[in-house]
Enzyme design. Structure first.
Site, mmCIF file in Angstrom:
data_model
loop_
_atom_site.group_PDB
_atom_site.id
_atom_site.type_symbol
_atom_site.label_atom_id
_atom_site.label_comp_id
_atom_site.label_asym_id
_atom_site.label_seq_id
_atom_site.Cartn_x
_atom_site.Cartn_y
_atom_site.Cartn_z
ATOM 1 N N GLU A 300 0.831 -1.211 0.000
ATOM 2 C CA GLU A 300 0.000 0.000 0.000
ATOM 3 C C GLU A 300 0.869 1.267 0.000
ATOM 4 O O GLU A 300 0.720 2.149 0.844
ATOM 5 C CB GLU A 300 -0.971 -0.019 1.182
ATOM 6 C CG GLU A 300 -1.940 -1.191 1.081
ATOM 7 C CD GLU A 300 -3.062 -1.188 2.107
ATOM 8 O OE1 GLU A 300 -2.836 -0.712 3.224
ATOM 9 O OE2 GLU A 300 -4.155 -1.671 1.779
ATOM 10 N N ASP A 379 -8.672 -9.161 3.203
ATOM 11 C CA ASP A 379 -8.466 -8.142 4.226
ATOM 12 C C ASP A 379 -9.568 -8.139 5.276
ATOM 13 O O ASP A 379 -10.448 -7.292 5.226
ATOM 14 C CB ASP A 379 -8.390 -6.764 3.554
ATOM 15 C CG ASP A 379 -7.800 -5.710 4.472
ATOM 16 O OD1 ASP A 379 -7.337 -6.070 5.553
ATOM 17 O OD2 ASP A 379 -7.812 -4.536 4.081
ATOM 18 N N GLU A 407 -12.796 -3.158 11.564
ATOM 19 C CA GLU A 407 -12.800 -2.323 10.370
ATOM 20 C C GLU A 407 -13.936 -2.688 9.402
ATOM 21 O O GLU A 407 -14.670 -1.816 8.951
ATOM 22 C CB GLU A 407 -11.447 -2.434 9.650
ATOM 23 C CG GLU A 407 -11.399 -1.650 8.345
ATOM 24 C CD GLU A 407 -10.035 -1.689 7.667
ATOM 25 O OE1 GLU A 407 -9.099 -2.294 8.222
ATOM 26 O OE2 GLU A 407 -9.918 -1.106 6.578
HETATM 27 O O1 GCW Z 1 -7.146 -3.193 5.898
HETATM 28 C C1 GCW Z 1 -6.214 -2.328 5.434
HETATM 29 C C2 GCW Z 1 -6.595 -1.064 6.105
HETATM 30 C C3 GCW Z 1 -5.435 -0.124 6.233
HETATM 31 C C4 GCW Z 1 -4.282 -0.861 6.911
HETATM 32 C C5 GCW Z 1 -3.893 -2.051 6.038
HETATM 33 C C6 GCW Z 1 -2.798 -2.913 6.645
HETATM 34 C C7 GCW Z 1 -2.599 -0.079 8.404
HETATM 35 O O2 GCW Z 1 -7.670 -0.495 5.414
HETATM 36 O O3 GCW Z 1 -5.870 0.970 6.992
HETATM 37 O O4 GCW Z 1 -3.169 -0.041 7.137
HETATM 38 O O5 GCW Z 1 -4.997 -2.878 5.875
HETATM 39 O O6 GCW Z 1 -3.124 -3.917 7.251
HETATM 40 O O7 GCW Z 1 -1.645 -2.597 6.486
#
Ligand code: GCW
Length: 694
Positions: A300, A379, A407
């Site tokens: 990311e 995720d 989340e």
């Molecule tokens: O799920 C995603 C989240 C991000 C997070 C990322 C991760 C810390 O939306 O906010 O960043 O995963 O796990 O690195």
């Protein structure tokens, strides 16, 4: 912030037992405490003194008694009640050498004179602290007097870690309970009593490691490893060490550049290597018991070794070499995928990414590197299959990462008790080394000879008075700790324990909360994205429904709904081939529409709306039915909750009701949007003619 509020005290001893007969029954045992002398080094902290303090204050809170204290020499041990009675009848277990974090807890009645005693013995002071918290849980869940018992407990997972996603500006990434308790305005809040209180909460459930900053390490947090901030970080490390918890930091892979000291972060560059080696020396000089780094690299848009044409093993090993002389570890996250995907490209499958990146590197990582692998390949969705990477690298240390922060599972506005979900992962048989290669055994290092392994999870706390926003979300933090200690505990058992500790054993509130928790994950699943297809949430924000929110985005998260059907074909023959990343038994099981379990169907297959599930329902009818059922369930909870008003404290009754009402709004919106969407796409009406806005 009221440190005395009921929510703040969470599951720890909070109020006096209402019945004096219970206090009388325990009095002979609780009125005298005899502790090993080694527990009271003059003026020093550490888990031993903490154990004694927690015990005495817990007894005081629950019973009003102030135990008399006697000291004796010897290994970490506390005797409650009659020390004379305890001594002549040592159980066999008292003779066994115990693992450092293990303990024996025995409650018995003397055969000679009938007096009660309890013996708490730890493999070390840390073990003794666990024994004390076990004893306090026992007191917190009982409605009777003492009962004879003996337990020997050894943690199943060596590493039981919490990851904070806290930023130094005071925000918390994916935080749903206020701001950070650690930082504000780019300063560490050393003066805040909450940090020690948090260490206490974590220590009470057996957590033994914490990383105190977000894995997305921005400019300010990069400085946590500099001489300006290390003395303060060291003070935090001491607070956690008192509860047997080791401190880690998330490191910025490009720290040498970010701090303006080098022009490269190339892991094979000599300057970079010696920069990190010096940095490790500096850190350990300040914090001799420092745990190590958590690293999110090439993920990311975070920096990483890819920039220099190196791979993850090069990157992780470079940091590992720097930490190795001091016994430090590198927790290297495997959340690596293409976040700039073209939605038109059907051949790239984000679910494949972690395995494709890491599996070929098996055997190349140092012994003090631990890969941190999210439980699912996407995720933290409400339903995903297990990550095929977990256990697939027999020569590489691994921990599984869960997300306690909700989340994608209601953001601590909706109730979603995640322990049952985590258990489906832990109990899952990967077959990677024959039948019985379950995730919990892999995590515990029982399948492959890992040097380090265990469970990690993203925290769900903030500076809200009750820590977690929703009072009931505390159950997830508690549950993670309990499960990490012993993954054999049942979800229901954990729900019962937490409810009793939090709402009082045997109370109507505890009984209902336990039931509600157990229904909550299936309920949340039933009104949100159906049959594991995932996402369908508002982009970035991830709470409210937006069916096509991610459908034409760069994130690789698609459901492919059209007028005929929905789901992602991840089969080998016609799909992305993802299913081939599992051991043959699971690849076959998931790969065929006939054997794939209903709840994972749309993750693995694209099927017509008229496809019949094992339940006999068509996919479309299942979508409609479960959305209606989910929202109706939340309505029913509200009615039942209202009946508890006279049974419980106003401090928690009203806010919980408020959250349930928010949850109902959310559930109705999901129900109507999802149903309308699929009714419009498919043109197939609901068999029962309910209201859909087609
Ligand atoms: O799920 C995603 C989240 C991000 C997070 C990322 C991760 C810390 O939306 O906010 O960043 O995963 O796990 O690195």
């Amino acid at each position: 912030m009221t440190r005395t509020s009921r929510g703040y005290k969470a599951w720890l001893p909070a109020e006096r037992w209402p019945d004096s007969s219970r206090i009388e029954a325990w009095k002979p045992l609780l009125a005298t405490v005899t502790a090993s002398m080694t527990l009271l080094p003059a003026g020093e902290g550490g888990p031993g003194p903490t154990a004694l303090r927690e015990l005495v204050s817990g007894i005081g809170t629950l019973t009003g008694l102030t135990p008399s204290l006697a000291l004796q020499a010897g290994p970490p041990m506390i005797v409650l009640g009659s020390a004379e009675a305890a001594e002549p009848s040592p159980s066999e277990h008292d003779m066994l050498p115990l693992h450092e974090e293990a303990y024996v807890l025995r409650i018995a009645q003397s055969r000679d004179n009938g007096s009660w005693y309890a013996v708490l013995r730890g493999g070390s002071e840390r073990g003794l602290l666990h024994a004390v918290f076990h004893f306090l849980r026992l007191l917190g869940t009982t409605t009777t007097g003492p009962v004879e018992q003996e337990v020997v407990e050894t943690p199943r997972n060596a590493l039981r870690m919490i990851d904070q996603w806290d930023n130094m500006d005071g925000s918390v990434e994916r935080g749903y309970s206020g701001d950070s308790i650690f930082y504000r305005n780019n300063r560490i809040q050393l003066e805040s009593p909450r940090i020690a209180d948090y260490a206490r909460l974590l220590g009470s459930i057996g957590i033994n490691a914490i990383s105190i900053n977000n894995v997305n390490v921005h400019h300010e947090e990069t400085k946590l490893i500099t001489s300006a901030l290390l003395p303060e970080v060291a003070r935090l490390a001491d607070l956690f060490a008192d509860y047997g918890i080791q401190l880690f930091l998330s490191a910025n892979y490009a720290a040498p550049i970010e701090l303006g000291e080098l022009e490269t972060a190339d892991p094979l560059d000599e300057d970079v290597r010696s920069w990190w080696a010096r940095k490790a020396e500096e850190i350990y000089a300040a914090i001799p018991d420092f745990g190590g780094f958590v690293v999110k690299a090439d993920s990311e848009n975070r920096p990483g070794p890819f920039t220099y044409g190196r791979d993850h093993a090069d990157g992780a090993n470079m940091l590992a070499d720097a930490l190795a002389p001091f016994g430090g570890r590198v927790m290297w996250r495997c959340f690596v995928y293409d976040c700039h995907q073209d939605w038109r490209d059907r051949s790239t499958d984000r679910a494949r990414a972690a395995y494709d990146h890491f599996k070929p590197l098996d055997g190349r990582f140092r012994d003090n590197v631990v890969l941190q692998i999210k439980n699912g390949p996407m995720d933290f969705q409400v339903r995903e299959p297990i990550s095929p990477l977990f256990g697939a690298m027999p020569n590489t240390n691994q921990v599984m990462e869960f997300q306690i922060a909700q989340e994608y599972t209601g953001q601590q506005r909706d109730v979603c008790f995640l322990v049952p979900q985590w258990k489906t992962y832990l109990d899952f048989d990967t077959y990677l080394k024959g039948p019985g290669s379950t995730v919990k055994r892999i995590a515990a290092g029982e399948v492959h000879p890992f040097v380090h392994s265990g469970l990690a999870a993203v925290s769900n706390i903030g500076d809200d008075d009750n820590w977690t926003g929703h009072h009931l979300a505390q159950a997830n933090l508690f549950g993670f700790g309990r499960l990490a200690w012993n993954p054999e505990l049942g979800a229901e058992e954990i729900a019962a324990e937490w409810s009793a500790l939090t709402f009082g054993p045997g109370t109507p509130a505890a009984a209902f909360v336990q039931e509600l928790l157990m229904e909550s994950w299936p309920t949340y699943e039933s009104y949100t994205a159906p049959l594991s297809v995932g996402w369908m949430v508002q982009p970035h924000y991830h709470y409210a429904v937006d069916v096509d929110g991610y459908e034409y985005s760069k994130w690789g998260t698609y459901h492919f709904a059209d007028r005929d059907g929905v789901g992602v074909d991840r089969t080998i023959k016609t799909g992305t081939g993802y299913v081939g990343q599992y051991a043959a038994e699971n690849a076959v099981h998931y790969g065929s529409i006939e054997s794939c379990p209903d709840e994972l169907l749309l993750f693995f297959h694209h099927v017509p709306y008229t496809h019949r599930l094992k339940s006999g329902k068509t996919v479309i009818q299942y979508i409609y039915d479960s959305r209606f059922e989910g929202a109706a369930k939340v309505e029913a909870w509200i009615e039942r909750w209202k009946k508890l008003e006279s049974e419980m404290d106003a401090e928690r009754f009203a806010p919980i009701l408020g959250r349930l009402e928010m949850q109902l709004d959310n559930a109705r919106q999901w129900r109507d949007v999802v149903n309308t969407y699929f009714c419009r796409k498919s043109g197939i009406p609901d068999e029962h003619g309910r209201l859909i806005y087609a």
